[in-house]
Write a protein that holds these residues in place. Structure first.
Motif, PDB file in Angstrom:
ATOM      1  N   GLU A   1       0.865  -1.181   0.000  1.00 47.72           N
ATOM      2  CA  GLU A   1       0.000   0.000   0.000  1.00 47.72           C
ATOM      3  C   GLU A   1       0.899   1.226   0.000  1.00 47.72           C
ATOM      4  O   GLU A   1       2.113   1.100   0.133  1.00 47.72           O
ATOM      5  N   PRO A   2       0.344   2.425  -0.151  1.00 49.50           N
ATOM      6  CA  PRO A   2       1.190   3.620  -0.189  1.00 49.50           C
ATOM      7  C   PRO A   2       2.038   3.775   1.084  1.00 49.50           C
ATOM      8  O   PRO A   2       1.565   3.564   2.195  1.00 49.50           O
ATOM      9  N   GLU A   3       3.282   4.180   0.838  1.00 51.56           N
ATOM     10  CA  GLU A   3       4.265   4.298   1.909  1.00 51.56           C
ATOM     11  C   GLU A   3       4.763   5.737   2.023  1.00 51.56           C
ATOM     12  O   GLU A   3       5.035   6.384   1.017  1.00 51.56           O
ATOM     13  N   LEU A   4       4.913   6.212   3.242  1.00 56.75           N
ATOM     14  CA  LEU A   4       5.599   7.461   3.520  1.00 56.75           C
ATOM     15  C   LEU A   4       7.078   7.125   3.692  1.00 56.75           C
ATOM     16  O   LEU A   4       7.447   6.374   4.598  1.00 56.75           O
ATOM     17  N   GLY A   5       7.906   7.635   2.791  1.00 62.87           N
ATOM     18  CA  GLY A   5       9.330   7.343   2.848  1.00 62.87           C
ATOM     19  C   GLY A   5      10.153   8.607   3.001  1.00 62.87           C
ATOM     20  O   GLY A   5       9.672   9.712   2.771  1.00 62.87           O
ATOM     21  N   TRP A   6      11.422   8.428   3.379  1.00 58.57           N
ATOM     22  CA  TRP A   6      12.330   9.567   3.554  1.00 58.57           C
ATOM     23  C   TRP A   6      13.767   9.109   3.432  1.00 58.57           C
ATOM     24  O   TRP A   6      14.098   7.968   3.725  1.00 58.57           O
ATOM     25  N   VAL A   7      14.601  10.036   3.014  1.00 61.34           N
ATOM     26  CA  VAL A   7      16.047   9.857   2.935  1.00 61.34           C
ATOM     27  C   VAL A   7      16.657  11.233   3.153  1.00 61.34           C
ATOM     28  O   VAL A   7      16.168  12.223   2.591  1.00 61.34           O
ATOM     29  N   VAL A   8      17.703  11.298   3.943  1.00 67.12           N
ATOM     30  CA  VAL A   8      18.441  12.544   4.119  1.00 67.12           C
ATOM     31  C   VAL A   8      19.854  12.323   3.596  1.00 67.12           C
ATOM     32  O   VAL A   8      20.492  11.324   3.914  1.00 67.12           O
ATOM     33  N   PHE A   9      20.327  13.258   2.778  1.00 67.22           N
ATOM     34  CA  PHE A   9      21.643  13.128   2.163  1.00 67.22           C
ATOM     35  C   PHE A   9      22.756  13.411   3.170  1.00 67.22           C
ATOM     36  O   PHE A   9      22.536  14.058   4.203  1.00 67.22           O
ATOM     37  N   ASP A  10      23.938  12.959   2.805  1.00 67.53           N
ATOM     38  CA  ASP A  10      25.136  13.150   3.622  1.00 67.53           C
ATOM     39  C   ASP A  10      25.323  14.639   3.946  1.00 67.53           C
ATOM     40  O   ASP A  10      25.195  15.495   3.074  1.00 67.53           O
ATOM     41  N   GLY A  11      25.580  14.913   5.218  1.00 64.76           N
ATOM     42  CA  GLY A  11      25.788  16.280   5.665  1.00 64.76           C
ATOM     43  C   GLY A  11      24.540  16.955   6.195  1.00 64.76           C
ATOM     44  O   GLY A  11      24.619  18.069   6.724  1.00 64.76           O
ATOM     45  N   PHE A  12      23.394  16.308   6.068  1.00 61.48           N
ATOM     46  CA  PHE A  12      22.144  16.907   6.535  1.00 61.48           C
ATOM     47  C   PHE A  12      21.515  16.127   7.693  1.00 61.48           C
ATOM     48  O   PHE A  12      20.423  16.456   8.140  1.00 61.48           O
ATOM     49  N   GLU A  13      22.191  15.098   8.177  1.00 60.12           N
ATOM     50  CA  GLU A  13      21.649  14.286   9.264  1.00 60.12           C
ATOM     51  C   GLU A  13      21.693  15.062  10.583  1.00 60.12           C
ATOM     52  O   GLU A  13      22.455  16.009  10.748  1.00 60.12           O
ATOM     53  N   GLY A  14      20.858  14.611  11.518  1.00 62.43           N
ATOM     54  CA  GLY A  14      20.891  15.129  12.878  1.00 62.43           C
ATOM     55  C   GLY A  14      20.330  16.528  13.051  1.00 62.43           C
ATOM     56  O   GLY A  14      20.529  17.143  14.095  1.00 62.43           O
ATOM     57  N   ARG A  15      19.614  17.035  12.073  1.00 67.06           N
ATOM     58  CA  ARG A  15      19.047  18.384  12.151  1.00 67.06           C
ATOM     59  C   ARG A  15      17.521  18.380  12.181  1.00 67.06           C
ATOM     60  O   ARG A  15      16.897  19.434  12.124  1.00 67.06           O
ATOM     61  N   GLY A  16      16.906  17.207  12.236  1.00 65.80           N
ATOM     62  CA  GLY A  16      15.451  17.115  12.263  1.00 65.80           C
ATOM     63  C   GLY A  16      14.807  17.275  10.897  1.00 65.80           C
ATOM     64  O   GLY A  16      13.581  17.399  10.796  1.00 65.80           O
ATOM     65  N   ILE A  17      15.605  17.247   9.836  1.00 67.10           N
ATOM     66  CA  ILE A  17      15.088  17.460   8.487  1.00 67.10           C
ATOM     67  C   ILE A  17      14.138  16.341   8.073  1.00 67.10           C
ATOM     68  O   ILE A  17      13.061  16.606   7.530  1.00 67.10           O
TER      69      ILE A  17
END
Length: 184
Positions: free
Chosen positions: A92-108
């Motif tokens: 079924e439809p999925e909510l997905g996410w990926v944060v690129f290198d250098g943007f982790e740990g900021r709540g993005i």
């Protein structure tokens, strides 16, 4: 079939927008980094990663929704992707996410995924979403739980193998600001 242009969504720190050619290099760099993309679906070659980027653009046109590019408002740089994903074979439809290198740990990832989920509920009329997470991806499990999702079951993902399905609360369980009232 008409083509669907992704809307532009905003948060305090981010702009969620449709994919643009300038997003391809950061996304291809992510997809070909086996360590970083392992829980998402890494590729060994630039060619295969490029094909996934094209698939992602096509997903918008097939379904009317897909992955947004997460743009960091402060820098204008692509910081990751988030959105609703539902290719052939998905349960079924999925909510997905990926944060690129250098943007982790900021709540993005949290800020972007919460906004994408709000859009799916308010604009698309979804009443529930899942997040499909590869076992061992503890950071995605923690984010899913922070978003109020709970482990529902394991299943066999057509491309990833064994996967854990996390169920998100429906729109009635969210506060007016998108927060999860029952879990806050």
């Amino acid at each position: 079939m008409s083509l669907t242009n992704a809307p532009t969504l905003e948060t305090g720190h981010l702009i969620l927008r449709g994919p643009e050619p300038r997003d391809f290099e950061p996304l291809i760099a992510f997809l070909t980094d086996r360590t970083r993309a392992e829980g998402f679906g890494a590729y060994d070659t630039r060619h295969d990663a490029w094909r996934w980027v094209a698939l992602s653009v096509g997903h918008w046109h097939i379904h009317g929704y897909g992955y947004f590019t997460i743009e960091d408002r402060a820098t204008g740089r692509p910081a990751g992707i988030t959105g609703i994903w539902n290719p052939d074979g998905w349960p079924e439809p999925e909510l997905g996410w990926v944060v690129f290198d250098g943007f982790e740990g900021r709540g993005i990832a949290f800020e972007a995924a919460a906004r994408a989920r709000e859009w799916a509920y308010d604009t698309l009329g979804f009443t529930t979403l899942t997040s499909n997470i590869v076992p061992g991806n503890t950071r995605s499990v923690a984010l899913a739980e922070r978003l109020g999702a709970w482990f529902e079951r394991e299943y066999t993902n057509v491309t990833m193998g064994r996967d854990m399905l996390y169920r998100h609360p429906g729109p009635d369980a969210l506060g007016s600001d998108g927060s999860v009232e029952a879990y806050a």
